[in-house]
Design a protein around this motif. Sequence first.
Motif, PDB file in Angstrom:
ATOM      1  N   ALA A 302      56.525  37.351  46.044  1.00  0.00           N
ATOM      2  CA  ALA A 302      55.342  38.208  45.944  1.00  0.00           C
ATOM      3  C   ALA A 302      54.065  37.377  46.040  1.00  0.00           C
ATOM      4  N   PRO A 303      53.086  37.857  46.776  1.00  0.00           N
ATOM      5  CA  PRO A 303      51.837  37.086  46.880  1.00  0.00           C
ATOM      6  C   PRO A 303      51.105  37.019  45.540  1.00  0.00           C
ATOM      7  N   PHE A 304      51.280  38.050  44.728  1.00  0.00           N
ATOM      8  CA  PHE A 304      50.684  38.049  43.385  1.00  0.00           C
ATOM      9  C   PHE A 304      51.785  38.264  42.353  1.00  0.00           C
ATOM     10  N   ASP A 305      51.836  37.369  41.358  1.00  0.00           N
ATOM     11  CA  ASP A 305      52.860  37.487  40.316  1.00  0.00           C
ATOM     12  C   ASP A 305      52.549  38.653  39.396  1.00  0.00           C
ATOM     13  N   VAL A 306      51.262  38.880  39.171  1.00  0.00           N
ATOM     14  CA  VAL A 306      50.840  39.854  38.163  1.00  0.00           C
ATOM     15  C   VAL A 306      49.848  40.841  38.757  1.00  0.00           C
ATOM     16  N   LEU A 325      41.491  37.767  30.500  1.00  0.00           N
ATOM     17  CA  LEU A 325      42.922  37.535  30.762  1.00  0.00           C
ATOM     18  C   LEU A 325      43.141  37.018  32.173  1.00  0.00           C
ATOM     19  N   TYR A 326      42.391  37.580  33.093  1.00  0.00           N
ATOM     20  CA  TYR A 326      42.456  37.188  34.509  1.00  0.00           C
ATOM     21  C   TYR A 326      42.242  35.689  34.617  1.00  0.00           C
ATOM     22  N   GLU A 327      41.188  35.214  33.926  1.00  0.00           N
ATOM     23  CA  GLU A 327      40.887  33.776  33.959  1.00  0.00           C
ATOM     24  C   GLU A 327      42.027  32.964  33.358  1.00  0.00           C
ATOM     25  N   SER A 328      42.517  33.389  32.196  1.00  0.00           N
ATOM     26  CA  SER A 328      43.500  32.529  31.538  1.00  0.00           C
ATOM     27  C   SER A 328      44.840  32.528  32.274  1.00  0.00           C
ATOM     28  N   LEU A 329      45.204  33.667  32.841  1.00  0.00           N
ATOM     29  CA  LEU A 329      46.450  33.691  33.624  1.00  0.00           C
ATOM     30  C   LEU A 329      46.330  32.779  34.839  1.00  0.00           C
ATOM     31  N   GLN A 330      45.194  32.876  35.518  1.00  0.00           N
ATOM     32  CA  GLN A 330      45.003  32.053  36.722  1.00  0.00           C
ATOM     33  C   GLN A 330      44.982  30.569  36.385  1.00  0.00           C
ATOM     34  N   LYS A 331      44.346  30.256  35.252  1.00  0.00           N
ATOM     35  CA  LYS A 331      44.309  28.844  34.828  1.00  0.00           C
ATOM     36  C   LYS A 331      45.714  28.313  34.616  1.00  0.00           C
ATOM     37  N   ALA A 332      46.611  29.212  34.205  1.00  0.00           N
ATOM     38  CA  ALA A 332      48.002  28.794  33.954  1.00  0.00           C
ATOM     39  C   ALA A 332      48.811  28.736  35.245  1.00  0.00           C
ATOM     40  N   GLY A 333      48.134  28.945  36.376  1.00  0.00           N
ATOM     41  CA  GLY A 333      48.839  28.825  37.662  1.00  0.00           C
ATOM     42  C   GLY A 333      49.546  30.097  38.080  1.00  0.00           C
ATOM     43  N   ILE A 334      49.204  31.205  37.427  1.00  0.00           N
ATOM     44  CA  ILE A 334      49.842  32.480  37.779  1.00  0.00           C
ATOM     45  C   ILE A 334      48.929  33.216  38.771  1.00  0.00           C
ATOM     46  N   ALA A 335      49.506  33.711  39.839  1.00  0.00           N
ATOM     47  CA  ALA A 335      48.714  34.411  40.856  1.00  0.00           C
ATOM     48  C   ALA A 335      48.504  35.860  40.405  1.00  0.00           C
ATOM     49  N   VAL A 336      47.242  36.245  40.265  1.00  0.00           N
ATOM     50  CA  VAL A 336      46.932  37.560  39.699  1.00  0.00           C
ATOM     51  C   VAL A 336      46.154  38.403  40.692  1.00  0.00           C
ATOM     52  N   LEU A 337      46.552  39.666  40.797  1.00  0.00           N
ATOM     53  CA  LEU A 337      45.742  40.653  41.499  1.00  0.00           C
ATOM     54  C   LEU A 337      45.108  41.521  40.414  1.00  0.00           C
ATOM     55  N   PHE A 338      43.803  41.411  40.283  1.00  0.00           N
ATOM     56  CA  PHE A 338      43.082  42.123  39.214  1.00  0.00           C
ATOM     57  C   PHE A 338      42.520  43.425  39.782  1.00  0.00           C
ATOM     58  N   ASP A 339      43.069  44.528  39.304  1.00  0.00           N
ATOM     59  CA  ASP A 339      42.552  45.837  39.717  1.00  0.00           C
ATOM     60  C   ASP A 339      41.319  46.124  38.873  1.00  0.00           C
ATOM     61  N   ASP A 340      40.180  45.747  39.418  1.00  0.00           N
ATOM     62  CA  ASP A 340      38.918  45.802  38.666  1.00  0.00           C
ATOM     63  C   ASP A 340      38.184  47.117  38.892  1.00  0.00           C
ATOM     64  N   ARG A 341      38.833  48.099  39.480  1.00  0.00           N
ATOM     65  CA  ARG A 341      38.152  49.373  39.722  1.00  0.00           C
ATOM     66  C   ARG A 341      38.098  50.186  38.431  1.00  0.00           C
ATOM     67  N   ASP A 342      37.101  51.041  38.324  1.00  0.00           N
ATOM     68  CA  ASP A 342      37.023  51.918  37.156  1.00  0.00           C
ATOM     69  C   ASP A 342      37.736  53.224  37.469  1.00  0.00           C
ATOM     70  N   GLU A 343      39.003  53.111  37.807  1.00  0.00           N
ATOM     71  CA  GLU A 343      39.793  54.289  38.188  1.00  0.00           C
ATOM     72  C   GLU A 343      40.649  54.736  37.017  1.00  0.00           C
ATOM     73  N   VAL A 359      55.167  41.691  37.802  1.00  0.00           N
ATOM     74  CA  VAL A 359      54.750  42.041  36.436  1.00  0.00           C
ATOM     75  C   VAL A 359      53.438  42.813  36.461  1.00  0.00           C
ATOM     76  N   ARG A 360      53.357  43.861  35.629  1.00  0.00           N
ATOM     77  CA  ARG A 360      52.095  44.589  35.479  1.00  0.00           C
ATOM     78  C   ARG A 360      51.572  44.360  34.066  1.00  0.00           C
ATOM     79  N   VAL A 361      50.289  44.005  33.981  1.00  0.00           N
ATOM     80  CA  VAL A 361      49.660  43.832  32.669  1.00  0.00           C
ATOM     81  C   VAL A 361      48.532  44.849  32.560  1.00  0.00           C
ATOM     82  N   THR A 362      48.587  45.672  31.513  1.00  0.00           N
ATOM     83  CA  THR A 362      47.610  46.747  31.350  1.00  0.00           C
ATOM     84  C   THR A 362      46.788  46.535  30.077  1.00  0.00           C
ATOM     85  N   VAL A 363      45.475  46.494  30.263  1.00  0.00           N
ATOM     86  CA  VAL A 363      44.576  46.325  29.127  1.00  0.00           C
ATOM     87  C   VAL A 363      43.971  47.692  28.809  1.00  0.00           C
ATOM     88  N   GLY A 364      44.322  48.218  27.636  1.00  0.00           N
ATOM     89  CA  GLY A 364      43.822  49.543  27.253  1.00  0.00           C
ATOM     90  C   GLY A 364      43.248  49.527  25.852  1.00  0.00           C
TER      91      GLY A 364
END
Length: 407
Positions: A302-306, A325-343, A359-364
């Motif tokens: 997968a091009p993005f792990d998370v 979280l986006y920053e800390s995951l990326q710092k750890a070498g994990i490729a993240v796709l951040f869905d930054d839309r207000d949807e 993996v999906r990570v949901t911040v609620g």
Amino acid sequence: MKYTDLSIQTQREAPNNARTQGFAFLVRAGYVTRENQPTTLGEQALKHLEKLSTTLEDSFFSALDIPVIRNEGETFFPLKTGALEVIHCPACGYTARSEIARFAKSASPAEEALPTERVATPECHTIEDLANFLDIPKEKTAKALLFTRPFDGKFVFAMVRGDMQLSEAKLKGQVGEVKPATPEEIAASGAVAGYASPIGLKDALIIVDDLIPNSPNLVAGANETGYHLKNVNYGRDYSAEIVVDLVQAEAGSACVNCGKLLSAVSADLLASKGVYHFDKILHALAESHYDDKGLTLPHPAAPFDVYLMHVPGKTMDTKSPAAELYESLQKAGIAVLFDDRDERAGVKFNDADLIGSPVRVTVGERGLQNNSVEVKERTSQENQAILQADIVSRVTQILFAPKTGTT
Ligand SMILES: [Zn+2]
């Protein structure tokens, strides 16, 4: 990377030109257009695969977990829309393009050479007609194929047993480029189209399949319209400049290595002599990994792990903690796709399923009140509440967990 930076466009419906489920999901997830052109997201996926191929080298295809078939030089992916036909032995793995595939031939039973006999065979234009008319099996006939070699104008007379198909690739491998002979060229050699025989030709290069010398008493043309010759025997009646394997392997032929039955499969070429076709590899990945909601790409393919997303809160800001979280995951070498839309959450969940990161990570809002976020594996139903502080280690653990089961 961020969803908005990539201008991802997912689709609700499968495109109507999709002939396979994997392609439909590639389009719906926004990796490629309906015309199979990579989007910005698709380019990311291709770049990722390219990088992976350099890092993993020989274990590249096994890491992608796609069921390839291969030989020393080429790697194929069986697919009903594939552009090539490949012969494959399910028993020993022998794999080759059908036009050059080899197989084990069984010679006809030995027979005494009988005297040649001229017989009238009216309206017998095909091997089928001829075998029916004379009431003999097709393997007792010889099939003539007439060509001209443009390079020197040489008339090329190729002959295979009537139950087999000539492989033009194998013929060209022996004599170079050829084209079908014209009626004038055929007449000049002394042959008669439909009733052609190698006996008594002028200035012809005769090349026969290696089964022909072991096939006694064949019916061949008489070089005379409406007539064939019975009991034509190689060596006694004619000979050839070249005797070599000239015929096409087919499903059901015997494997040249192990003798088991060969299969014929449509396939795409994924790699040839160390050159990878990443667009085809992405397609093969999609065909190998999806469920009813979308792609289920494995790590590390997968091009993005998370797939990281925030659910817009009513009373709290959820986007900033997600950005952290986006920053800390990326710092750890994990490729993240951040869905930054207000949807809405539903829209994002659908997109996450389509795009298929492992993996999906949901911040609620609700989770944040307990300092936790939700983690869900793409291929599992279970949502786990994980403390924000533990998120990097939990995600890493999931991504690098040994695979269980098979797909
Ligand atoms: Zn085999």
